[in-house]
Design a protein around this motif. Structure first.
Motif, PDB file in Angstrom:
ATOM      1  N   VAL A  45      49.585  57.637 -32.834  1.00  0.00           N
ATOM      2  CA  VAL A  45      48.610  56.901 -32.024  1.00  0.00           C
ATOM      3  C   VAL A  45      47.456  56.469 -32.931  1.00  0.00           C
ATOM      4  N   LYS A  46      47.115  55.178 -32.871  1.00  0.00           N
ATOM      5  CA  LYS A  46      46.031  54.625 -33.686  1.00  0.00           C
ATOM      6  C   LYS A  46      45.027  53.916 -32.789  1.00  0.00           C
ATOM      7  N   ALA A  47      43.750  54.048 -33.131  1.00  0.00           N
ATOM      8  CA  ALA A  47      42.673  53.351 -32.421  1.00  0.00           C
ATOM      9  C   ALA A  47      41.801  52.677 -33.471  1.00  0.00           C
ATOM     10  N   ILE A  48      41.833  51.342 -33.517  1.00  0.00           N
ATOM     11  CA  ILE A  48      41.099  50.575 -34.513  1.00  0.00           C
ATOM     12  C   ILE A  48      40.019  49.752 -33.819  1.00  0.00           C
ATOM     13  N   VAL A  49      38.774  49.894 -34.287  1.00  0.00           N
ATOM     14  CA  VAL A  49      37.670  49.131 -33.708  1.00  0.00           C
ATOM     15  C   VAL A  49      37.739  47.696 -34.225  1.00  0.00           C
ATOM     16  N   VAL A  55      38.530  48.124 -28.903  1.00  0.00           N
ATOM     17  CA  VAL A  55      39.379  49.112 -29.560  1.00  0.00           C
ATOM     18  C   VAL A  55      40.833  48.697 -29.372  1.00  0.00           C
ATOM     19  N   GLU A  56      41.538  48.542 -30.472  1.00  0.00           N
ATOM     20  CA  GLU A  56      42.952  48.179 -30.455  1.00  0.00           C
ATOM     21  C   GLU A  56      43.794  49.450 -30.548  1.00  0.00           C
ATOM     22  N   LEU A  57      44.654  49.652 -29.565  1.00  0.00           N
ATOM     23  CA  LEU A  57      45.494  50.847 -29.495  1.00  0.00           C
ATOM     24  C   LEU A  57      46.938  50.506 -29.815  1.00  0.00           C
ATOM     25  N   SER A  58      47.592  51.429 -30.537  1.00  0.00           N
ATOM     26  CA  SER A  58      49.022  51.291 -30.803  1.00  0.00           C
ATOM     27  C   SER A  58      49.612  52.676 -31.003  1.00  0.00           C
ATOM     28  N   TRP A  59      50.924  52.793 -30.818  1.00  0.00           N
ATOM     29  CA  TRP A  59      51.651  54.044 -31.056  1.00  0.00           C
ATOM     30  C   TRP A  59      53.134  53.733 -31.179  1.00  0.00           C
ATOM     31  N   ASP A  60      53.916  54.731 -31.595  1.00  0.00           N
ATOM     32  CA  ASP A  60      55.359  54.540 -31.707  1.00  0.00           C
ATOM     33  C   ASP A  60      55.977  54.452 -30.325  1.00  0.00           C
ATOM     34  N   VAL A  61      56.921  53.544 -30.156  1.00  0.00           N
ATOM     35  CA  VAL A  61      57.541  53.269 -28.855  1.00  0.00           C
ATOM     36  C   VAL A  61      58.961  53.828 -28.817  1.00  0.00           C
ATOM     37  N   LYS A  62      59.335  54.426 -27.666  1.00  0.00           N
ATOM     38  CA  LYS A  62      60.701  54.904 -27.445  1.00  0.00           C
ATOM     39  C   LYS A  62      61.384  54.056 -26.379  1.00  0.00           C
ATOM     40  N   GLU A  63      62.688  53.831 -26.541  1.00  0.00           N
ATOM     41  CA  GLU A  63      63.422  52.991 -25.595  1.00  0.00           C
ATOM     42  C   GLU A  63      63.558  53.635 -24.222  1.00  0.00           C
ATOM     43  N   THR A  64      63.457  54.962 -24.159  1.00  0.00           N
ATOM     44  CA  THR A  64      63.657  55.654 -22.877  1.00  0.00           C
ATOM     45  C   THR A  64      62.405  55.659 -22.001  1.00  0.00           C
ATOM     46  N   ILE A  65      61.296  55.114 -22.522  1.00  0.00           N
ATOM     47  CA  ILE A  65      60.031  55.158 -21.786  1.00  0.00           C
ATOM     48  C   ILE A  65      59.888  53.904 -20.931  1.00  0.00           C
ATOM     49  N   ASP A  66      59.566  54.116 -19.670  1.00  0.00           N
ATOM     50  CA  ASP A  66      59.329  52.985 -18.768  1.00  0.00           C
ATOM     51  C   ASP A  66      57.976  52.340 -19.040  1.00  0.00           C
ATOM     52  N   VAL A  88      50.654  50.498 -19.606  1.00  0.00           N
ATOM     53  CA  VAL A  88      51.054  49.599 -20.677  1.00  0.00           C
ATOM     54  C   VAL A  88      52.532  49.815 -20.983  1.00  0.00           C
ATOM     55  N   THR A  89      53.275  48.744 -21.128  1.00  0.00           N
ATOM     56  CA  THR A  89      54.659  48.861 -21.579  1.00  0.00           C
ATOM     57  C   THR A  89      54.690  48.771 -23.108  1.00  0.00           C
ATOM     58  N   GLY A  90      55.789  49.202 -23.692  1.00  0.00           N
ATOM     59  CA  GLY A  90      55.913  49.165 -25.136  1.00  0.00           C
ATOM     60  C   GLY A  90      55.805  47.762 -25.696  1.00  0.00           C
ATOM     61  N   PRO A  94      50.253  45.890 -29.675  1.00  0.00           N
ATOM     62  CA  PRO A  94      49.043  46.694 -29.440  1.00  0.00           C
ATOM     63  C   PRO A  94      48.254  46.156 -28.258  1.00  0.00           C
ATOM     64  N   VAL A  95      47.516  47.044 -27.606  1.00  0.00           N
ATOM     65  CA  VAL A  95      46.678  46.650 -26.480  1.00  0.00           C
ATOM     66  C   VAL A  95      45.219  46.823 -26.887  1.00  0.00           C
ATOM     67  N   THR A  96      44.374  45.881 -26.478  1.00  0.00           N
ATOM     68  CA  THR A  96      42.966  45.904 -26.862  1.00  0.00           C
ATOM     69  C   THR A  96      42.090  46.177 -25.642  1.00  0.00           C
ATOM     70  N   LEU A  97      41.194  47.148 -25.773  1.00  0.00           N
ATOM     71  CA  LEU A  97      40.275  47.514 -24.698  1.00  0.00           C
ATOM     72  C   LEU A  97      38.889  46.967 -25.020  1.00  0.00           C
ATOM     73  N   ALA A  98      38.293  46.248 -24.088  1.00  0.00           N
ATOM     74  CA  ALA A  98      36.925  45.757 -24.238  1.00  0.00           C
ATOM     75  C   ALA A  98      35.972  46.842 -23.749  1.00  0.00           C
ATOM     76  N   LEU A  99      35.165  47.384 -24.666  1.00  0.00           N
ATOM     77  CA  LEU A  99      34.293  48.509 -24.344  1.00  0.00           C
ATOM     78  C   LEU A  99      32.849  48.168 -24.702  1.00  0.00           C
ATOM     79  N   GLU A 100      31.967  49.142 -24.591  1.00  0.00           N
ATOM     80  CA  GLU A 100      30.573  48.938 -24.949  1.00  0.00           C
ATOM     81  C   GLU A 100      30.298  49.460 -26.352  1.00  0.00           C
ATOM     82  N   GLY A 101      29.181  49.008 -26.916  1.00  0.00           N
ATOM     83  CA  GLY A 101      28.858  49.362 -28.283  1.00  0.00           C
ATOM     84  C   GLY A 101      28.209  50.728 -28.419  1.00  0.00           C
TER      85      GLY A 101
END
Length: 525
Positions: A45-49, A55-66, A88-90, A94-101
């Motif tokens: 799991v990675k979180a990059i500002v 914050v951009e989120l990503s992680w390893d994806v498995k085929e068995t996950i809905d 979020v689906t695989g 990556p998915v980006t979250l709009a947050l506060e500073g």
């Protein structure tokens, strides 16, 4: 003895049973899957500002996950209060979250099975956002001597602006909030300020600016004739404020007057808060010149032969002060932005170009862009500026040794600039500093489309201090095979993704360079 023999027999028999059992186990099937009734927690799991507050989120994806569930809390590592939840689906990563500073976010992710297993346990990661930036770039006409017009994203939730020094607080009205613009008054002339934008106690933006000089201390100029007359009569310390317009002065015979000869201290500026005037001239700084400040002007050298922007002239050693070009657009000068080839071993306290755009300067292959051959400069600074199509087939910075001046050090700083120099050749040096003692630094700077190198075959140039630079399509800067080249080994070579370099729009789209704030800040949006 009988007891001993009996004991040995028991041990031998036990070992036989153990070995027999161990051999039998090899006949079982090899385990290829770990049987479990629960999905494994997401891994890597990675979180990059990004862009200060996302914050951009990503992680390893498995085929068995809905799908995956993401929960976010602010300054709350125990997730007592969930600020945001999303599924979020695989394929959406990556998915980006709009947050506060300026907030420490705790983020957890779990997997929801698509094959009937129980959901996984949480994987947890943290990310601290940077200062939010709702302020929009300051325009040329926004800053006056005693007030500043500040702009932000219209409709944003903001309540006040605080300007320091002085802790000047401007409460934002509903009308200003909706329009995204407010005028802060009560400022002092010629002062460096920082403005912070707040929603309650939460900072949502920050910007810096410098107020203009007070026109009450200067001479208001409305046309070229008035400018010519003023230049003929002014004394040291004069401040000339040019109203918007085109300033082409004429000599008494009707020919175009293209040179301004100065001595003493002089400031030539636009009227703070108004459009920049266009000035068609080159400037000569003669012996007796102390400080020259060119502020918020358009300097146009079109049609002027062999014209340097500023030429330092002295037949004997003289002491010159600070030369400043700030907030200017400088274009179409055939020679140097600073020339000091007949300066009589003089000393120049400083030469600074800041917050400016310089285009098509030093184009006739007759000199270096900064050409100092028999003078000493204590401080040379290029900061927050763009240099485009400059120095045709010549070195960019040349600062020669001066045998008559000893025991001094030249300091060169290049900070947060963008250089697009396609006309410099592989034989041209970007930094040719030969003054006996020199300290050089290059940081937060973007180079593109040039064959220049730092200083091959010149041992006199010290190795600069490098930090956070990028060299796109500019490989020679990092070519360690060139003798004495000062290589920036840590520099990157990413494509900045300019919006339209051929049209002079160097807005970058490369996310890494945006995040690292590389180049002239005007192009980082």
């Amino acid at each position: 003895m009988k007891k001993t023999n009996i004991f040995k027999g028991i041990v031998a028999t036990s070992m036989l049973v153990l070995f027999s059992g161990s051999c039998d186990s090899y006949t079982e099937d090899v385990i290829t899957e770990l049987s479990t009734n629960r999905e494994f927690s997401p891994t890597t799991v990675k979180a990059i500002v990004r862009n200060q507050t996302s914050v951009e989120l990503s992680w390893d994806v498995k085929e068995t996950i809905d799908h995956y569930v993401v929960e976010v809390s602010a300054d709350d590592p125990n997730f007592t209060t969930i600020l945001k939840t999303l599924e979020v689906t695989g394929k959406e990563l990556p998915v980006t979250l709009a947050l506060e500073g300026e907030t420490l976010y705790s983020i957890r992710v779990k997997a929801i099975s698509g094959v009937g297993l129980q959901e996984s346990k949480w994987s947890v990661i943290t990310a601290t956002t940077l200062s939010e930036q709702l302020f929009l770039p300051i325009q040329n006409t926004d800053i006056a001597s005693k007030q500043a017009t500040l702009r932000w994203t219209a409709g944003s939730n903001v309540t006040k602006i605080v300007v320091t020094p002085g802790e000047i607080t401007h409460v934002i009205t509903d009308e200003e909030k909706a329009a995204g613009v407010a005028i802060v008054t009560g400022l002092s002339p010629e002062t460096n300020y920082q403005a912070d934008l707040f929603n309650g106690n939460k900072r949502r933006g920050a910007t810096t600016f410098s107020t203009g000089v007070d026109i009450g201390d200067g001479i208001l100029i409305e046309n070229a004739e008035e400018l010519k007359a003023a230049l003929e009569t002014i004394t040291s310390g004069a401040k000339l404020f040019l109203m918007p317009g085109d300033y082409q002065m004429l000599n008494n015979d009707g020919s175009l007057k293209t040179e301004i000869a100065l001595s003493g201290t002089i400031t030539i500026s636009s009227v703070p808060g108004k459009e920049r005037p266009v000035l068609h001239c080159k400037i000569s700084a003669n012996a007796g010149t102390n400080n020259i400040s060119l502020l918020n002007l358009v300097l146009d050298g079109s049609g002027i032969e062999n014209a340097s922007v500023i030429t330092v002239s002295s037949s004997t050693a003289a002491n010159f002060g600070d030369f400043l070009i700030s907030g200017c657009s400088v274009h179409d000068y055939t020679r140097s932005i600073l020339g000091a080839t007949a300066a009589g071993n003089s000393t120049i306290a400083s030469f600074t170009v800041e917050n400016s755009e310089v285009t098509n300067v030093n184009t006739n292959n007759g000199a270096e862009f900064i050409n100092v051959r028999n003078a000493y400069i204590t401080s040379l600074v290029l900061k927050n500026s763009t240099f485009n199509k400059c120095s045709n087939s010549r070195d960019f910075i040349r600062m020669d040794a001066v045998a008559a001046i000893t025991g001094k050090t030249s300091n060169v700083l290049i900070d947060s600039c963008t250089f697009n120099l396609p006309d410099i050749l592989v034989t041209n040096r970007f930094m040719y500093v030969r003054f006996a003692n020199n300290i050089c630094a290059v940081r937060n700077t973007l180079f593109s489309n040039t064959l220049a190198f730092y200083s091959s075959n010149q041992t006199g140039t010290t190795v600069p201090t490098f930090s956070n630079n990028n060299y796109f399509n500019s490989p020679t800067f990092q070519d360690s095979t060139l003798a004495s080249n000062k290589v920036d080994a840590a520099g990157t070579s990413l494509n900045p993704g300019f919006t339209n370099a051929s049209a002079g729009d160097f807005t970058i789209s490369n996310q890494t360079l945006i995040d690292n704030r590389v180049g002239d800040p005007r192009w980082i949006k």
